[in-house]
Design an enzyme around this catalytic site. Structure first.
Site, PDB file in Angstrom:
ATOM      1  N   ASP A 166      35.479 -62.693 -43.653  1.00 60.53           N
ATOM      2  CA  ASP A 166      36.806 -62.860 -44.254  1.00 60.53           C
ATOM      3  C   ASP A 166      37.059 -61.782 -45.305  1.00 60.53           C
ATOM      4  OD1 ASP A 166      36.853 -65.187 -42.780  1.00 60.53           O
ATOM      5  OD2 ASP A 166      36.764 -66.538 -44.507  1.00 60.53           O
ATOM      6  N   ARG A 191      40.627 -58.815 -37.800  1.00 66.11           N
ATOM      7  CA  ARG A 191      41.654 -59.849 -37.991  1.00 66.11           C
ATOM      8  C   ARG A 191      42.733 -59.272 -38.898  1.00 66.11           C
ATOM      9  NH1 ARG A 191      39.433 -64.570 -41.263  1.00 66.11           N
ATOM     10  NH2 ARG A 191      38.500 -65.151 -39.286  1.00 66.11           N
TER      11      ARG A 191
HETATM   12  C1  LIG Z   1      42.734 -67.705 -38.840  1.00 66.78           C
HETATM   13  C2  LIG Z   1      43.168 -67.245 -40.182  1.00 66.78           C
HETATM   14  C3  LIG Z   1      42.274 -66.577 -41.002  1.00 66.78           C
HETATM   15  C4  LIG Z   1      42.674 -66.105 -42.248  1.00 66.78           C
HETATM   16  N1  LIG Z   1      41.797 -65.366 -42.994  1.00 66.78           N
HETATM   17  C5  LIG Z   1      42.219 -64.826 -44.158  1.00 66.78           C
HETATM   18  C6  LIG Z   1      41.391 -63.937 -44.886  1.00 66.78           C
HETATM   19  O1  LIG Z   1      40.266 -63.627 -44.497  1.00 66.78           O
HETATM   20  N2  LIG Z   1      41.881 -63.430 -46.045  1.00 66.78           N
HETATM   21  C7  LIG Z   1      43.140 -63.725 -46.523  1.00 66.78           C
HETATM   22  O2  LIG Z   1      43.543 -63.224 -47.569  1.00 66.78           O
HETATM   23  N3  LIG Z   1      43.929 -64.590 -45.848  1.00 66.78           N
HETATM   24  C8  LIG Z   1      43.501 -65.137 -44.688  1.00 66.78           C
HETATM   25  N4  LIG Z   1      44.350 -65.971 -43.998  1.00 66.78           N
HETATM   26  C9  LIG Z   1      45.580 -66.488 -44.655  1.00 66.78           C
HETATM   27  C10 LIG Z   1      46.754 -65.550 -44.446  1.00 66.78           C
HETATM   28  O3  LIG Z   1      46.559 -64.377 -45.186  1.00 66.78           O
HETATM   29  C11 LIG Z   1      48.070 -66.224 -44.874  1.00 66.78           C
HETATM   30  O4  LIG Z   1      48.001 -66.566 -46.231  1.00 66.78           O
HETATM   31  C12 LIG Z   1      48.413 -67.475 -44.096  1.00 66.78           C
HETATM   32  O5  LIG Z   1      48.095 -67.339 -42.752  1.00 66.78           O
HETATM   33  C13 LIG Z   1      49.918 -67.797 -44.210  1.00 66.78           C
HETATM   34  O6  LIG Z   1      50.656 -66.748 -43.666  1.00 66.78           O
HETATM   35  P1  LIG Z   1      51.387 -66.799 -42.233  1.00 66.78           P
HETATM   36  O7  LIG Z   1      51.006 -65.535 -41.528  1.00 66.78           O
HETATM   37  O8  LIG Z   1      51.029 -68.025 -41.517  1.00 66.78           O
HETATM   38  O9  LIG Z   1      52.910 -66.646 -42.548  1.00 66.78           O
HETATM   39  P2  LIG Z   1      53.910 -67.460 -43.488  1.00 66.78           P
HETATM   40  O10 LIG Z   1      55.157 -66.673 -43.498  1.00 66.78           O
HETATM   41  O11 LIG Z   1      53.260 -67.792 -44.794  1.00 66.78           O
HETATM   42  O12 LIG Z   1      54.112 -68.814 -42.705  1.00 66.78           O
HETATM   43  C14 LIG Z   1      54.763 -68.889 -41.447  1.00 66.78           C
HETATM   44  C15 LIG Z   1      54.972 -70.350 -41.114  1.00 66.78           C
HETATM   45  O13 LIG Z   1      53.700 -70.986 -40.920  1.00 66.78           O
HETATM   46  C16 LIG Z   1      53.673 -72.272 -41.512  1.00 66.78           C
HETATM   47  N5  LIG Z   1      52.685 -72.265 -42.601  1.00 66.78           N
HETATM   48  C17 LIG Z   1      52.053 -71.183 -43.118  1.00 66.78           C
HETATM   49  N6  LIG Z   1      51.192 -71.566 -44.066  1.00 66.78           N
HETATM   50  C18 LIG Z   1      51.293 -72.906 -44.166  1.00 66.78           C
HETATM   51  C19 LIG Z   1      50.652 -73.885 -44.986  1.00 66.78           C
HETATM   52  N7  LIG Z   1      49.724 -73.558 -45.882  1.00 66.78           N
HETATM   53  N8  LIG Z   1      50.988 -75.195 -44.819  1.00 66.78           N
HETATM   54  C20 LIG Z   1      51.892 -75.551 -43.889  1.00 66.78           C
HETATM   55  N9  LIG Z   1      52.539 -74.663 -43.084  1.00 66.78           N
HETATM   56  C21 LIG Z   1      52.235 -73.365 -43.232  1.00 66.78           C
HETATM   57  C22 LIG Z   1      55.069 -72.545 -41.990  1.00 66.78           C
HETATM   58  O14 LIG Z   1      55.762 -73.180 -40.941  1.00 66.78           O
HETATM   59  C23 LIG Z   1      55.616 -71.163 -42.238  1.00 66.78           C
HETATM   60  O15 LIG Z   1      57.010 -71.108 -42.151  1.00 66.78           O
HETATM   61  C24 LIG Z   1      43.977 -66.390 -42.713  1.00 66.78           C
HETATM   62  C25 LIG Z   1      44.888 -67.049 -41.889  1.00 66.78           C
HETATM   63  C26 LIG Z   1      44.515 -67.452 -40.649  1.00 66.78           C
HETATM   64  C27 LIG Z   1      45.532 -68.098 -39.769  1.00 66.78           C
END
Ligand SMILES: Cc1cc2nc3c(=O)[nH]c(=O)nc-3n(C[C@H](O)[C@H](O)[C@H](O)COP(=O)(O)OP(=O)(O)OC[C@H]3O[C@@H](n4cnc5c(N)ncnc54)[C@H](O)[C@@H]3O)c2cc1C
Length: 309
Positions: A131, A181
């Protein structure tokens, strides 16, 4: 200060976590994002995901450990998880944080622990995803990854679209033919180094997806994992792979347990490789607060229920 900024600031205050841990309602709410406290609970969730055509990733929650014993415990837990993944014949891989393996205690401790996990991953025949944490760790994580990657080709890493440096990091990772990723980024970073505006982050995400799926990147064995629940970002990736006729086994979509579960199976049914990351463990506080910060509506829901309860 926005709700997101406040929640991310609180995410680094573990004493608040100890207080929240005592409230049964928060514990129940945490279970929406965390499979349970034991590895068994997480692996059972992964078995049911596999049965529905979804791949799994498993995270033992924890970060910034203070003692070598805690780092060794995290390492041993990942080794045991890899053995169980093989024994139960699961399609799953570990996704871990370097500060959980002791990065704050010194690089040599972390490298020794990580090497043990990577060696076991190779023996089991699975990737190990490293990560990306806050910007204080970006250089160290990527440098360490670049150093270990030649001997550990199944080691995978993460880049964050909100960091302005990421296009250059992606070029370096393309040269390495890495499994990468791409996520938006979950920490609070200074404006000097990171985009804050959602539209800017989204645009950066699309540009980076475009780059990771470019023919020269794929010909160097780059394997992108698009980690997002954002349907527009996923649609953009799908458009790129269709236009470029990228085979469906050359990339995957990644999501988090408990978020947009409706999308998981729907995307898999359309032939996409979808991986769901399932966290478990007692040290849920930092992870949970970052999930609240991503969607402040989650906090309102929690507060409303606390007031009722
Ligand atoms: C498999 C995976 C691994 C990850 N690894 C890392 C990492 O190593 N380092 C890092 O900094 N970040 C990591 N993240 C987190 C990432 O950076 C984002 O903070 C997170 O995925 C929210 O962004 P989004 O792309 O879903 O978009 P957003 O624009 O935040 O969300 C899009 C839609 O998804 C839904 N959604 C998103 N988050 C939530 C929530 N918490 N609760 C409910 N609904 C939600 C909502 O419907 C929202 O409208 C990871 C995410 C995933 C999916």
């Amino acid at each position: 200060m926005t709700a997101r900024a406040l929640l991310l600031a609180l995410s680094t205050r573990p004493r608040l976590g100890q207080w929240m841990d005592r409230l049964p309602l928060t514990r129940r709410f945490v279970r929406r994002f965390v499979a349970g406290t034991s590895a068994d609970e997480a692996l059972a969730v992964i078995a049911s995901l596999n049965a529905r055509g979804l791949m799994g990733a498993v995270t033992y929650l924890g970060e910034n450990v203070h003692t070598a014993a805690d780092a060794a415990h995290a390492t041993d837990t990942y080794l045991a998880l890899l053995d169980e993944i093989k024994r139960r014949n699961l399609t799953a891989l570990p996704s871990l944080k370097l500060t959980h393996l002791g990065l704050d205690l010194g690089e040599s401790i972390c490298v020794a622990n990580l090497t043990r996990v990577l060696d076991r991953g190779r023996a089991v025949g699975t990737r190990v995803w490293i990560d990306m944490e806050s910007a204080a760790y970006t250089d160290r994580t990527l440098d360490l990854y670049a150093r270990l990657r030649p001997a550990q080709p199944h080691a995978a890493c993460v880049v964050q679209a909100y960091l302005k440096r990421t296009p250059a990091d992606v070029e370096r990772l393309i040269d390495l033919g890495a499994a990468v990723r791409l996520c938006k980024g979950a920490y609070r970073e200074p404006v000097a180094i990171a985009y804050r505006d959602k539209a800017d982050v989204d645009r950066a995400y699309d540009r980076l997806a475009d780059r990771l799926l470019a023919p020269d990147a794929l010909s160097r064995t780059v394997y992108p994992g698009f980690a997002t629940h954002d349907e527009r970002r996923i649609a953009h990736v799908r458009q790129l792979v269709e236009e470029r006729r990228v085979a469906k086994n050359r990339f995957e979509i990644q999501m988090l347990y408990g978020i947009r579960s409706d999308l998981h199976a729907a995307l898999a049914a359309q032939g996409l490789a979808v991986r769901v990351l399932v966290p478990f463990g007692e040290d849920w506080y930092g992870y949970f607060m970052r999930r609240l910060a991503e969607r402040p509506a989650n906090l309102l829901f929690l507060l409303r229920n606390l007031a009722r309860g």
